[in-house]
Design an enzyme around this catalytic site. Structure first.
Site, PDB file in Angstrom:
ATOM      1  N   MET A   1       0.848  -1.192   0.000  1.00  0.00           N
ATOM      2  CA  MET A   1       0.000   0.000   0.000  1.00  0.00           C
ATOM      3  C   MET A   1       0.889   1.251   0.000  1.00  0.00           C
ATOM      4  O   MET A   1       0.464   2.333   0.379  1.00  0.00           O
ATOM      5  CB  MET A   1      -0.929  -0.001   1.218  1.00  0.00           C
ATOM      6  CG  MET A   1      -1.896  -1.186   1.192  1.00  0.00           C
ATOM      7  SD  MET A   1      -3.449  -0.886   2.031  1.00  0.00           S
ATOM      8  CE  MET A   1      -2.884  -0.565   3.682  1.00  0.00           C
TER       9      MET A   1
ATOM     10  N   LEU B   1       6.755   2.991   1.405  1.00  0.00           N
ATOM     11  CA  LEU B   1       7.580   1.797   1.557  1.00  0.00           C
ATOM     12  C   LEU B   1       8.671   1.980   2.611  1.00  0.00           C
ATOM     13  O   LEU B   1       9.180   3.077   2.805  1.00  0.00           O
ATOM     14  CB  LEU B   1       8.200   1.453   0.202  1.00  0.00           C
ATOM     15  CG  LEU B   1       7.167   1.276  -0.929  1.00  0.00           C
ATOM     16  CD1 LEU B   1       7.874   1.116  -2.268  1.00  0.00           C
ATOM     17  CD2 LEU B   1       6.243   0.107  -0.654  1.00  0.00           C
ATOM     18  N   HIS B   2       8.997   0.876   3.266  1.00  0.00           N
ATOM     19  CA  HIS B   2      10.070   0.887   4.276  1.00  0.00           C
ATOM     20  C   HIS B   2      10.930  -0.368   4.072  1.00  0.00           C
ATOM     21  O   HIS B   2      10.673  -1.158   3.136  1.00  0.00           O
ATOM     22  CB  HIS B   2       9.477   0.956   5.683  1.00  0.00           C
ATOM     23  CG  HIS B   2       8.416  -0.071   5.942  1.00  0.00           C
ATOM     24  ND1 HIS B   2       8.693  -1.406   6.047  1.00  0.00           N
ATOM     25  CD2 HIS B   2       7.077   0.043   6.067  1.00  0.00           C
ATOM     26  CE1 HIS B   2       7.581  -2.071   6.262  1.00  0.00           C
ATOM     27  NE2 HIS B   2       6.576  -1.218   6.265  1.00  0.00           N
TER      28      HIS B   2
ATOM     29  N   HIS C   1       9.320  -3.687   3.178  1.00  0.00           N
ATOM     30  CA  HIS C   1       8.934  -3.903   1.775  1.00  0.00           C
ATOM     31  C   HIS C   1      10.167  -4.210   0.924  1.00  0.00           C
ATOM     32  O   HIS C   1      10.112  -5.061   0.032  1.00  0.00           O
ATOM     33  CB  HIS C   1       8.253  -2.653   1.213  1.00  0.00           C
ATOM     34  CG  HIS C   1       6.961  -2.302   1.889  1.00  0.00           C
ATOM     35  ND1 HIS C   1       6.810  -1.184   2.659  1.00  0.00           N
ATOM     36  CD2 HIS C   1       5.769  -2.934   1.901  1.00  0.00           C
ATOM     37  CE1 HIS C   1       5.568  -1.130   3.110  1.00  0.00           C
ATOM     38  NE2 HIS C   1       4.920  -2.175   2.679  1.00  0.00           N
TER      39      HIS C   1
ATOM     40  N   GLN D   1     -10.250  -2.372   2.508  1.00  0.00           N
ATOM     41  CA  GLN D   1      -9.763  -3.003   3.735  1.00  0.00           C
ATOM     42  C   GLN D   1      -9.747  -2.038   4.926  1.00  0.00           C
ATOM     43  O   GLN D   1      -9.287  -2.392   5.998  1.00  0.00           O
ATOM     44  CB  GLN D   1      -8.404  -3.670   3.522  1.00  0.00           C
ATOM     45  CG  GLN D   1      -7.238  -2.739   3.271  1.00  0.00           C
ATOM     46  CD  GLN D   1      -5.996  -3.523   2.843  1.00  0.00           C
ATOM     47  OE1 GLN D   1      -5.883  -3.992   1.716  1.00  0.00           O
ATOM     48  NE2 GLN D   1      -5.038  -3.692   3.749  1.00  0.00           N
TER      49      GLN D   1
ATOM     50  N   GLY E   1       4.687 -10.124   4.201  1.00  0.00           N
ATOM     51  CA  GLY E   1       5.507 -10.069   5.414  1.00  0.00           C
ATOM     52  C   GLY E   1       4.893 -10.869   6.556  1.00  0.00           C
ATOM     53  O   GLY E   1       3.676 -10.871   6.748  1.00  0.00           O
TER      54      GLY E   1
ATOM     55  N   LYS F   1       5.053  -9.984   9.451  1.00  0.00           N
ATOM     56  CA  LYS F   1       4.507  -9.023  10.413  1.00  0.00           C
ATOM     57  C   LYS F   1       2.983  -9.086  10.421  1.00  0.00           C
ATOM     58  O   LYS F   1       2.358  -9.004  11.463  1.00  0.00           O
ATOM     59  CB  LYS F   1       4.969  -7.606  10.069  1.00  0.00           C
ATOM     60  CG  LYS F   1       4.776  -6.680  11.242  1.00  0.00           C
ATOM     61  CD  LYS F   1       4.607  -5.270  10.843  1.00  0.00           C
ATOM     62  CE  LYS F   1       3.300  -4.779  11.369  1.00  0.00           C
ATOM     63  NZ  LYS F   1       2.646  -3.844  10.499  1.00  0.00           N
ATOM     64  N   ASP F   2       2.388  -9.240   9.238  1.00  0.00           N
ATOM     65  CA  ASP F   2       0.931  -9.377   9.159  1.00  0.00           C
ATOM     66  C   ASP F   2       0.594 -10.866   9.149  1.00  0.00           C
ATOM     67  O   ASP F   2       0.159 -11.420   8.134  1.00  0.00           O
ATOM     68  CB  ASP F   2       0.412  -8.694   7.889  1.00  0.00           C
ATOM     69  CG  ASP F   2       0.699  -7.209   7.910  1.00  0.00           C
ATOM     70  OD1 ASP F   2       0.190  -6.522   8.795  1.00  0.00           O
ATOM     71  OD2 ASP F   2       1.458  -6.736   7.040  1.00  0.00           O
TER      72      ASP F   2
ATOM     73  N   SER G   1       4.512   1.103   7.950  1.00  0.00           N
ATOM     74  CA  SER G   1       4.252   2.446   7.418  1.00  0.00           C
ATOM     75  C   SER G   1       3.625   3.328   8.494  1.00  0.00           C
ATOM     76  O   SER G   1       3.805   4.536   8.499  1.00  0.00           O
ATOM     77  CB  SER G   1       3.310   2.363   6.220  1.00  0.00           C
ATOM     78  OG  SER G   1       3.848   1.485   5.274  1.00  0.00           O
TER      79      SER G   1
HETATM   80  O1  PAF Z   1      -0.113  -5.808   3.642  1.00  0.00           O
HETATM   81  C1  PAF Z   1      -0.535  -4.863   2.952  1.00  0.00           C
HETATM   82  O2  PAF Z   1       0.114  -3.848   2.768  1.00  0.00           O
HETATM   83  C2  PAF Z   1      -1.926  -4.964   2.330  1.00  0.00           C
HETATM   84  O3  PAF Z   1      -2.832  -5.558   3.191  1.00  0.00           O
HETATM   85  C3  PAF Z   1      -1.931  -5.637   0.954  1.00  0.00           C
HETATM   86  C4  PAF Z   1      -1.511  -7.104   1.045  1.00  0.00           C
HETATM   87  C5  PAF Z   1      -0.998  -4.911   0.006  1.00  0.00           C
HETATM   88  C6  PAF Z   1      -3.343  -5.618   0.360  1.00  0.00           C
HETATM   89  O4  PAF Z   1      -3.803  -4.309   0.184  1.00  0.00           O
END
Ligand code: PAF
Length: 286
Positions: free
Chosen positions: A30, A33-34, A37, A61, A147, A149-150, A186
């Site tokens: 999204m 970037l860091h 990413h 989302q 990642g 992280k999620d 981010s």
């Molecule tokens: O992890 C993210 O940045 C977002 O949830 C993704 C996977 C790009 C979907 O919008």
């Protein structure tokens, strides 16, 4: 490096690359970037011939009370980060290109989307799975990079890919952290230096949980979670904790009998620091 804004040209380029025998890696982001990413991009670069990074702040989302409008954006900065990381294409659509006016179709991974993050963000994962499936259909990658992280996002996307027989390899890349342990995000841009220091308690607490489990140094799950919560609250009064969960890493089912559990254990949590909501997790084998 080329920037593609529309869906049809992106699909045509990807189709051409695939037919030329090149392996495509997709890094969905999204933006803003860091190093986390960049870590995904480097992994993609190592494995694939062509790296596509998508940059799209996905409105579906975010719920109406969340930070969609405030979400940080800086395309020029992202452009150069992608270029330096060796990205070949940036897919950078707008919301009209992605959803049009009368969008109706959503993908929902049941049950796993309703626990942990899903309790506090009820429509979040449906937005993530939907946009990721669209991005896969648009960029046609052989592998896609996300990642750790999620963690819940990665679990849900892995399940979607398996359940819907999507022909893509799911790659989950380790979390990149600040020196003090704070996971790169981010959203860290909204934290003061003091908050960043204070938020390092999250990863310290996850490590404490891991150690206690591996050393069997706890009575029961509830007692352990209470201890971890109080570790955060006493060391960082500004933290407003939402949850700490101890689950498996496949379906995010609560592990009740931790002492006798064998396999991968995921401890995940979410906490506010001021208005900024942070998530983090630790994954280990017992
Ligand atoms: O992890 C993210 O940045 C977002 O949830 C993704 C996977 C790009 C979907 O919008």
């Amino acid at each position: 490096m080329k920037v593609i804004n529309d869906i049809k040209p992106m699909q045509e380029i990807s189709e051409f690359l695939r037919r030329s025998g090149l392996k495509i890696g997709l890094v969905p982001t999204m933006g803003f970037l860091h190093e986390g990413h960049v870590g995904l991009m480097i992994n993609a670069k190592d494995d694939c011939d062509i790296v596509i990074a998508s940059i799209f702040v996905n409105p579906t989302q975010f719920s109406p009370n969340e930070d969609f409008n405030q979400y940080p954006r800086d395309f020029l900065r992202d452009f150069y980060i992608c270029k330096n990381a060796g990205v070949d294409y940036i897919f950078y659509p707008d919301a009209t290109a992605m959803y049009g006016d009368d969008y109706k179709t959503f993908v929902n991974v049941t049950d796993i989307s309703n626990v942990c993050e899903g309790v506090y963000r009820p429509t979040h994962f449906q937005g993530v799975t939907t946009v990721v499936l669209k991005l896969l259909n648009i960029t046609k990658p052989h592998a896609a990079y996300f990642g750790q992280k999620d963690a819940q996002q990665s679990i849900i996307l892995t399940k979607m890919i398996a359940d819907l027989n999507i022909d893509v390899e799911m790659k989950i890349v380790e979390t990149i952290r600040e020196e003090n342990g704070l996971a790169k995000s981010s959203r860290n841009t909204f934290l003061s230096d003091e908050d960043k220091e204070s938020a390092s308690i999250l990863f310290k607490t996850l490590n404490l949980g891991k150690t206690k489990i591996l050393e069997n140094d706890f009575d029961d799950k509830q007692g352990l979670i209470k201890k971890l919560k109080s570790n955060i609250e006493t060391n960082s009064p500004k933290a407003v904790l939402q949850y700490i969960a101890i689950t498996d890493n496949k379906l995010m089912k609560d592990i009740d009998d931790i002492k006798n559990y064998k396999g991968e254990i995921l401890i995940s949590l979410a906490s506010f620091f001021g208005k900024t909501r942070l998530i983090d997790n630790i994954l280990f084998k017992k």
